[in-house]
Design an enzyme around this catalytic site. Structure first.
Site, PDB file in Angstrom:
ATOM      1  N   GLU A  36       0.871  -1.182   0.000  1.00  0.00           N
ATOM      2  CA  GLU A  36       0.000   0.000   0.000  1.00  0.00           C
ATOM      3  C   GLU A  36       0.901   1.223   0.000  1.00  0.00           C
ATOM      4  O   GLU A  36       1.796   1.329   0.826  1.00  0.00           O
ATOM      5  CB  GLU A  36      -0.903  -0.023   1.239  1.00  0.00           C
ATOM      6  CG  GLU A  36      -1.619   1.285   1.539  1.00  0.00           C
ATOM      7  CD  GLU A  36      -2.481   1.778   0.395  1.00  0.00           C
ATOM      8  OE1 GLU A  36      -3.283   0.989  -0.127  1.00  0.00           O
ATOM      9  OE2 GLU A  36      -2.336   2.961   0.011  1.00  0.00           O
ATOM     10  N   ALA A  51     -20.611   3.261   3.085  1.00  0.00           N
ATOM     11  CA  ALA A  51     -20.476   2.295   4.196  1.00  0.00           C
ATOM     12  C   ALA A  51     -21.675   1.369   4.314  1.00  0.00           C
ATOM     13  O   ALA A  51     -22.122   1.050   5.413  1.00  0.00           O
ATOM     14  CB  ALA A  51     -20.227   3.050   5.514  1.00  0.00           C
ATOM     15  N   HIS A  54     -24.965  -3.719   0.675  1.00  0.00           N
ATOM     16  CA  HIS A  54     -26.194  -3.675  -0.106  1.00  0.00           C
ATOM     17  C   HIS A  54     -26.875  -5.042  -0.149  1.00  0.00           C
ATOM     18  O   HIS A  54     -26.210  -6.072  -0.179  1.00  0.00           O
ATOM     19  CB  HIS A  54     -25.888  -3.217  -1.535  1.00  0.00           C
ATOM     20  CG  HIS A  54     -25.425  -1.793  -1.600  1.00  0.00           C
ATOM     21  ND1 HIS A  54     -26.299  -0.728  -1.533  1.00  0.00           N
ATOM     22  CD2 HIS A  54     -24.185  -1.258  -1.705  1.00  0.00           C
ATOM     23  CE1 HIS A  54     -25.606   0.408  -1.605  1.00  0.00           C
ATOM     24  NE2 HIS A  54     -24.319   0.110  -1.710  1.00  0.00           N
ATOM     25  N   LYS A 255     -26.617   5.231  -7.319  1.00  0.00           N
ATOM     26  CA  LYS A 255     -27.784   4.898  -6.502  1.00  0.00           C
ATOM     27  C   LYS A 255     -28.424   6.159  -5.926  1.00  0.00           C
ATOM     28  O   LYS A 255     -29.400   6.073  -5.198  1.00  0.00           O
ATOM     29  CB  LYS A 255     -27.372   3.940  -5.388  1.00  0.00           C
ATOM     30  CG  LYS A 255     -26.905   2.589  -5.923  1.00  0.00           C
ATOM     31  CD  LYS A 255     -26.692   1.578  -4.811  1.00  0.00           C
ATOM     32  CE  LYS A 255     -26.349   0.208  -5.351  1.00  0.00           C
ATOM     33  NZ  LYS A 255     -24.970   0.133  -5.911  1.00  0.00           N
ATOM     34  N   SER A 343     -19.515   0.814  -6.414  1.00  0.00           N
ATOM     35  CA  SER A 343     -20.619   0.210  -5.685  1.00  0.00           C
ATOM     36  C   SER A 343     -21.193  -0.946  -6.499  1.00  0.00           C
ATOM     37  O   SER A 343     -21.350  -0.808  -7.708  1.00  0.00           O
ATOM     38  CB  SER A 343     -21.711   1.248  -5.438  1.00  0.00           C
ATOM     39  OG  SER A 343     -22.771   0.668  -4.737  1.00  0.00           O
ATOM     40  N   CYS A 406      -8.582  10.856  25.115  1.00  0.00           N
ATOM     41  CA  CYS A 406      -9.695  11.485  24.389  1.00  0.00           C
ATOM     42  C   CYS A 406     -10.858  11.590  25.348  1.00  0.00           C
ATOM     43  O   CYS A 406     -11.495  10.602  25.685  1.00  0.00           O
ATOM     44  CB  CYS A 406     -10.082  10.643  23.175  1.00  0.00           C
ATOM     45  SG  CYS A 406     -11.619  11.166  22.400  1.00  0.00           S
TER      46      CYS A 406
END
Lengths: 490, 424
Positions: A36, A51, A54, A255, A343, A406
């Site tokens: 990568e 995200a 489907h 979509k 997608s 945090c």
């Protein structure tokens, strides 16, 4: 290639598809390396998309998109517990805004049935509004798909990669492919910014860059033309307005601008579909934001725009073929394509990976699965989700779980160090954010960001000035000039 | 899990918490517990290495750390305060049970008789102001950058554009200039600055840093690190005016676009908040809507001067001690204070009158817009019960008024504070 020596496979691209392929191939007796170019995994298309897992009715029957969508969803269901994926099966609605659009719903229903999608149902206006009261009262009906889900795509890519590493694969980040070596008409290896990697097979899962990679090997049979999608994400305080994934009627190219929730409970709207100025054009625009807001308002007129916290854009890695490009390159032996992934690519990823595994089994008939394959990922500790007794025990064991870094999301130093030190660990501030959740809250890292930089530098044993936010070159802090003294300056 | 009891628990060890803890001890609280999430006391003062603190409280000009050490010495002198550092309060119930977490003590449960909220505030972020463009590195809130420069010793950038003219942004404009960085512009969307006049003069004018009023940032460029910022002039409705684009090459954007009182714990405890201040609704003793909970400092209202934070916390600490000792008389009458014309907010929001007690009350008032030669009035049932002339008022500088007891003691119901132009 057979015998004691394992065949070498190099996967190019650490997005959801590359990571799923590494996970799948690590089940076999293969030498697997994933490269990568970015400092972390899942930093491009996988990072910024809808995200959604489907249901599988939106792809034309007979296409690879349809086949791998349905199979991919089944594989996520099969593996989510072992891998520790974050998935919520919220179901999706395709909403017809006028009676005329109901014909399209019937067509999608027919596609879904042909693709083997279970439990699809046409709902009338009242039934839709009962499911989603905040929708426009003018809608005419919807196609209900209870099997659709939302997922944390980065978490899924990381889970695949971590499991691959646990099973012997190598993951190399900051590793950019410069050329692909061909010897006697077949793939011999990959020249990278981190050296030469010999390979018997190269799998091209390079997303928007897949055509460039393919050309490096001598296969120019397709072109990737990225299309940008812009999104607006809302505060969790505005969630609850939307409980399902809500699509408009799809257009020829996408979509459409949808409304959904993330697995972490934030509502979001988008994406539009605009030509990208380049393969790294993820800038948001005023016009794009206006388009996304207007599109979502058609479904839900009363959007909580004051609760928007972040705008972002991602690129679809669509090709000129119109379908996924999966299989052995016709031009170069040893090059396997996993390209043109738009997608439903996120949903399809594990099915695409399964198919790549089958292709390698066809290439090497003696290829065997590992006997010692580890299916499960270790659990991630989330301090804020533990009971008081568990929290007390954890701090006893490691006091760093008692130091909150945090404060908005209640994430401890122990969790941050674990995110840095686990396989495929965080090397960047946003890498810590995606793994441990720091800086996702209301202060957006204002308080914890600098502290995370210092922890990263300490744990990695590098100078503070070497720590980056996210992409290569996104350095955060500089040294003061050595010996610089503001009082004595001439 | 460790368990303990105390008379007064103070959440936050910045200037507010320090003053409240000392005051609680002075007014008879036997056991005071001070909880601080950072590794040292003093809060944000520790990163404010410039001077200008303490002129009112100590009659001396101090730096932030100097002011903090004065306050910490007072705490030592008072004795009887248990300080827990590196300790975060993660839970708070209306019956005053605090749950804390720390590396040293692990999980702890504290039963307090009274609680002082002194958690301070946090900075507004980029998300709150919606800037289109890329999302590169090099964008910081001014306070986060200040901590890195002053406490950790690193620079956030070399060519800086500051968005917003709040005090931290102005202070950072000077600080970055002194560190050899070039501050290209300070952009302010309003037609006036949101900082103190003295900071405009001492931080911008003295260093030739240009301030662009009625300008807003419209775009950030840069793939990995910020490379430029574009701004536009805005009209009276704060809408960008086409054709006024200006682009500054820079590697860093500092945001100074406001502070938000940090009240997540207060809200979770059911304490009523004032939407105008973002802090709890309190009476003049700094008691919130939940009995036994008191608030002071920036958690209550964002102050301009730490001296006022300390003064306010003296009150809250005393009230908490009296509550813990069950010495607080029940109020006889409650009046509501409300912001009238020309006023953004007023603290306290309630006045309670107790039998046999008549004292002047100090009001903190933020005006809605800058004005000259104004009349500040306190109105009750249409009648003016208090009036004062002010030569100049600005939203960035809190108006502090001592309301005499006679002005509110006999009154009932509602008091309205209004600021309007005085007749010439």
């Amino acid at each position: 290639m057979e015998g004691n020596k394992k065949s070498k496979v190099v996967i190019i691209g650490g997005g959801i598809v590359g990571c799923a392929i590494a996970w799948e191939l690590a089940k076999y007796q293969l030498d697997v390396t994933l490269v990568e170019k970015q400092p972390d995994l899942a930093m491009e298309t996988t990072k910024a998309n809808s995200a959604i897992l489907h249901a599988g009715f939106a792809a034309r029957p007979g296409t690879l998109k349809a086949r791998y969508n349905v199979r991919g969803l089944a594989l996520y269901r099969q593996w989510e517990a072992a891998l520790g994926l974050e998935i919520e099966y919220v179901g999706s609605l395709v909403v017809a805004r006028q009676a005329a659009e109901k014909e399209k719903l019937a067509e999608l229903l027919a596609w879904g049935e042909a693709n083997g999608v279970p439990d699809l149902e046409l709902l009338d206006r009242e039934a839709v509004l009962a499911l989603e009261p905040a929708l426009s009262p003018e809608i005419a009906g919807a196609l209900w798909a209870p099997g659709a889900a939302v997922i944390w795509p980065f978490g899924a890519a990381l889970a695949f990669a971590e499991n691959a590493v646990a099973n012997g694969a190598r993951v190399m980040t900051d590793c950019e492919v410069r050329s692909i070596a061909i010897a006697a008409g077949r793939v011999a290896g990959v020249e990278t910014s981190r050296g030469f990697l010999p390979a018997d097979v190269v799998v091209n899962a390079a997303g928007v860059w897949a055509d460039d990679i393919s050309r490096m090997a001598g296969d120019d049979s397709f072109t990737i033309t990225p299309r940008k999608g812009e999104y607006v994400l809302f505060d969790r305080a505005a969630s609850g307005k939307v409980r399902h994934i809500i699509f408009p009627i799809p257009t020829a190219v996408s979509k459409g601008i949808l409304i959904s929730t993330t697995v972490h409970g934030n509502m979001f709207i988008g994406p539009n579909a605009q030509p990208a100025a380049g393969k790294d054009d993820t800038a948001t625009t005023e016009a794009g934001m206006a388009e996304v807001i207007a599109g979502a308002q058609k479904l839900m007129p009363d959007l909580p725009l004051g609760k928007a916290i972040v705008e972002f854009a991602g690129l679809r890695a669509g090709s000129d073929r119109g379908d996924f490009i999966i299989g052995n390159s016709a031009a170069v032996d040893g090059l396997v394509q996993a390209a043109g992934i738009e997608s439903p690519g996120l949903t399809a990823a594990p099915a695409i990976a399964e198919r790549i595994g089958e292709l390698l089994c066809e290439r090497w008939p003696n290829l065997k699965k590992r006997a010692d394959h580890i299916p499960d990922n270790p659990k991630t500790v989330r301090f804020s989700k533990l009971s008081a007794a568990e929290q007390a025990a954890l701090i006893e064991q490691n006091p760093l779980y008692g130091r909150v870094i945090c404060r908005c999301e209640l994430i401890t130093e122990g969790e941050i160090i674990a995110a840095i030190n686990r396989p495929c660990g965080a090397r960047t501030v946003d890498g810590v954010k995606r793994r441990a959740g720091t800086g996702l809250g209301r202060c957006q890292g204002g308080f914890c960001g600098p502290r995370v930089v210092l922890i990263l530098a300490r744990e990695l044993g590098v100078p503070v000035t070497a720590i980056v936010k996210d992409a290569a070159g996104s350095s955060l802090f500089m040294d003061k000039l050595p010996g610089h003294c503001e009082v004595l300056k001439p | 899990m460790r368990r303990q009891n105390c008379d007064v628990a103070v959440i936050g060890g910045g200037p507010a918490g320090l003053a409240a803890a000392v005051s609680a001890r002075r007014h008879g609280a036997q056991k005071v517990l001070l909880l601080e999430r950072d590794r040292e006391l003093g809060g944000i003062l520790q990163q404010c290495i410039h001077n200008g603190f303490g002129l009112q409280r100590y009659d001396e000009e101090l730096t932030g750390p100097g002011y903090a050490s004065r306050a910490a010495r007072a705490l030592e002198a008072a004795g009887g305060v248990e300080v827990q550092l590196d300790t975060m309060v993660v839970g708070l119930t209306p019956d005053k049970v605090l749950r804390t977490v720390s590396p040293a003590a692990g999980l702890q449960e504290v039963q307090a008789k009274a609680v002082v909220l002194a958690m301070g505030c946090r900075e507004r972020t980029r998300g709150a102001i919606r800037i289109p463009g890329e999302r590169p590195a090099g964008i910081y809130t001014a306070g986060a950058a200040q901590r890195m420069v002053n406490m950790e010793g690193y620079l956030p950038g070399k060519e800086i554009v500051i968005v917003g003219s709040g005090d931290i942004g102005l202070i950072m404009a000077r600080r970055m200039t002194l560190e050899g960085a070039q501050v290209k512009a300070v952009l302010e969307i309003m037609p006036y600055s949101n900082g103190l006049t003295r900071n405009l003069v001492q931080c911008l004018d003295d260093f030739n840093v240009p301030l662009y009023l009625s300008h807003t940032i419209t775009r950030i460029e840069g793939k990995s690190r910020v490379t430029s910022v574009t701004c536009m002039a805005v009209d009276e409705n704060r809408c960008p005016i086409p054709g006024t684009e200006k682009t500054f090459a820079c590697d860093c954007v500092l945001l100074s676009v406001g502070l938000i009182p940090e009240n997540e714990l207060s809200e979770a405890t059911g304490i009523a908040l004032d939407p105008l201040t973002g802090g709890p609704v309190v009476d003049q003793h700094r008691e919130t809507s939940v009995p036994g909970f008191f608030a002071a400092g920036n958690v209550l209202q964002v102050h301009d001067l730490v001296d006022w934070v300390s003064a306010e916390s003296d009150i809250a600490g005393r009230s908490a001690a009296l509550f813990a000792r069950q010495l607080r008389p029940a109020p006889e009458k409650t009046l509501l204070l409300q912001a009238g014309s020309g006023v953004r907010n007023v603290v306290p929001q309630r006045l309670v009158c107790q039998p046999g007690q008549a004292e002047a009350v100090r009001l903190f008032i933020r005006v809605a817009q800058p004005a000259r030669n104004v009349r500040l009035r306190c109105l009750c049932q249409g009648e003016t019960c208090y009036e004062r002339r002010l030569p100049i008022v600005k939203p960035s500088e809190m108006v502090v008024v001592e309301l005499p007891s006679a002005a509110y003691q006999p009154a009932s119901g509602l008091l309205t504070i209004a600021v309007e132009e005085a007749a010439p």
